[in-house]
Design an enzyme around this catalytic site. Structure first.
Site, short mmCIF file in Angstrom:
data_model
loop_
_atom_site.label_atom_id
_atom_site.label_comp_id
_atom_site.label_asym_id
_atom_site.label_seq_id
_atom_site.Cartn_x
_atom_site.Cartn_y
_atom_site.Cartn_z
N HIS A 171 -11.80 -1.51 -7.16
CA HIS A 171 -11.66 -2.29 -7.40
C HIS A 171 -11.08 -3.13 -6.66
O HIS A 171 -10.34 -2.53 -5.16
CB HIS A 171 -10.43 -2.02 -8.13
CG HIS A 171 -9.78 -3.04 -9.15
ND1 HIS A 171 -8.88 -3.12 -10.14
CD2 HIS A 171 -9.35 -4.45 -8.57
CE1 HIS A 171 -9.29 -5.07 -10.39
NE2 HIS A 171 -8.55 -5.50 -9.27
N HIS A 205 -10.89 -6.79 -13.08
CA HIS A 205 -11.54 -5.72 -12.32
C HIS A 205 -13.25 -6.65 -11.75
O HIS A 205 -13.60 -6.32 -13.14
CB HIS A 205 -11.98 -4.85 -13.56
CG HIS A 205 -12.56 -3.22 -13.02
ND1 HIS A 205 -12.03 -2.26 -11.74
CD2 HIS A 205 -13.65 -2.96 -12.41
CE1 HIS A 205 -12.27 -2.01 -11.55
NE2 HIS A 205 -14.02 -1.44 -11.91
N HIS A 227 -10.88 -5.06 -2.94
CA HIS A 227 -8.95 -5.32 -2.78
C HIS A 227 -9.25 -5.94 -1.57
O HIS A 227 -10.76 -5.39 -0.32
CB HIS A 227 -8.31 -4.12 -2.75
CG HIS A 227 -8.55 -3.01 -2.27
ND1 HIS A 227 -9.61 -2.14 -2.61
CD2 HIS A 227 -8.67 -2.45 -0.85
CE1 HIS A 227 -9.60 -1.09 -1.99
NE2 HIS A 227 -9.90 -1.18 -1.34
N ASP A 276 0.76 -1.08 -0.03
CA ASP A 276 -0.13 0.24 -0.25
C ASP A 276 1.19 1.37 0.23
O ASP A 276 1.98 0.96 0.35
CB ASP A 276 -1.21 -0.54 1.85
CG ASP A 276 -2.08 0.74 1.14
OD1 ASP A 276 -3.65 0.50 0.80
OD2 ASP A 276 -1.63 2.22 1.16
P1 DGP Z 1 -9.79 1.56 0.48
O1 DGP Z 1 -9.67 2.63 0.88
O2 DGP Z 1 -9.88 0.36 0.88
O3 DGP Z 1 -9.99 1.83 -0.73
O4 DGP Z 1 -8.19 1.11 0.06
C1 DGP Z 1 -6.92 2.31 -0.79
C2 DGP Z 1 -5.72 1.87 -0.68
O5 DGP Z 1 -5.12 2.27 -1.49
C3 DGP Z 1 -5.43 2.90 1.01
O6 DGP Z 1 -5.10 2.34 1.61
C4 DGP Z 1 -4.66 3.79 -0.39
C5 DGP Z 1 -3.87 2.26 -1.48
N1 DGP Z 1 -3.61 3.35 -3.26
C6 DGP Z 1 -4.34 3.82 -3.54
N2 DGP Z 1 -3.49 4.29 -4.80
C7 DGP Z 1 -2.48 3.51 -4.80
C8 DGP Z 1 -1.77 3.27 -5.35
O7 DGP Z 1 -1.42 4.21 -6.70
N3 DGP Z 1 -0.82 2.47 -5.05
C9 DGP Z 1 -0.32 1.82 -3.45
N4 DGP Z 1 0.46 1.14 -3.49
N5 DGP Z 1 -1.51 2.05 -3.55
C10 DGP Z 1 -2.65 2.75 -2.95
#
Ligand code: DGP
Length: 114
Positions: free
Chosen positions: A98, A46, A100, A30
């Protein structure tokens, strides 16, 4: 989906730090970790959220959960424990549409979550 950040990560159009991959699942660190270990585990396909899944996704859901367990093991989290979280929809705190799983570990978790 062309405008989905996580689809772009799976396709390599946005860089990520990969920690695990198989035919169906991709996992990466993350960008904004909330714990010493914070890995996102996503289906390559997706699917917007848990709410968009059905019987046809049962096997995929199992693969995602087992990937979380495997990653926890090789991140050294199995012995002391870890948390697997799915934020679903607006009030669930989902910001990327998406599906996760968040695998978080390396510190004690609190309950209830915020
Ligand atoms: P949620 O809030 O449950 O939808 O979590 C989304 C997570 O995705 C958040 O902890 C930050 C992470 N995130 C968002 N954009 C990116 C990205 O471009 N790269 C990575 N590695 N993480 C990302």
């Amino acid at each position: 989906m062309s405008d989905c950040i996580f689809c772009k990560i799976v396709n390599g159009d946005i860089p990520s730090t990969k920690v695990y991959e198989n035919e169906y699942v991709y996992a990466f660190r993350d960008l904004e970790p909330v714990a010493p270990t914070h890995v996102l585990i996503i289906p390559k396909e997706h699917i917007q959220s848990l709410d968009y899944m059905n019987e046809s996704n049962i096997e995929l859901l199992g693969k995602l959960m087992l990937a979380a367990k495997e990653i926890a093991r090789f991140e050294g989290l199995s012995e002391n424990g870890y948390r697997v979280v799915n934020n679903n929809g607006l009030m669930g705190g989902q910001t990327v549409n998406h599906f996760h799983l968040h695998l978080v570990g390396g510190r004690s978790m609190q309950w209830p979550p915020g």
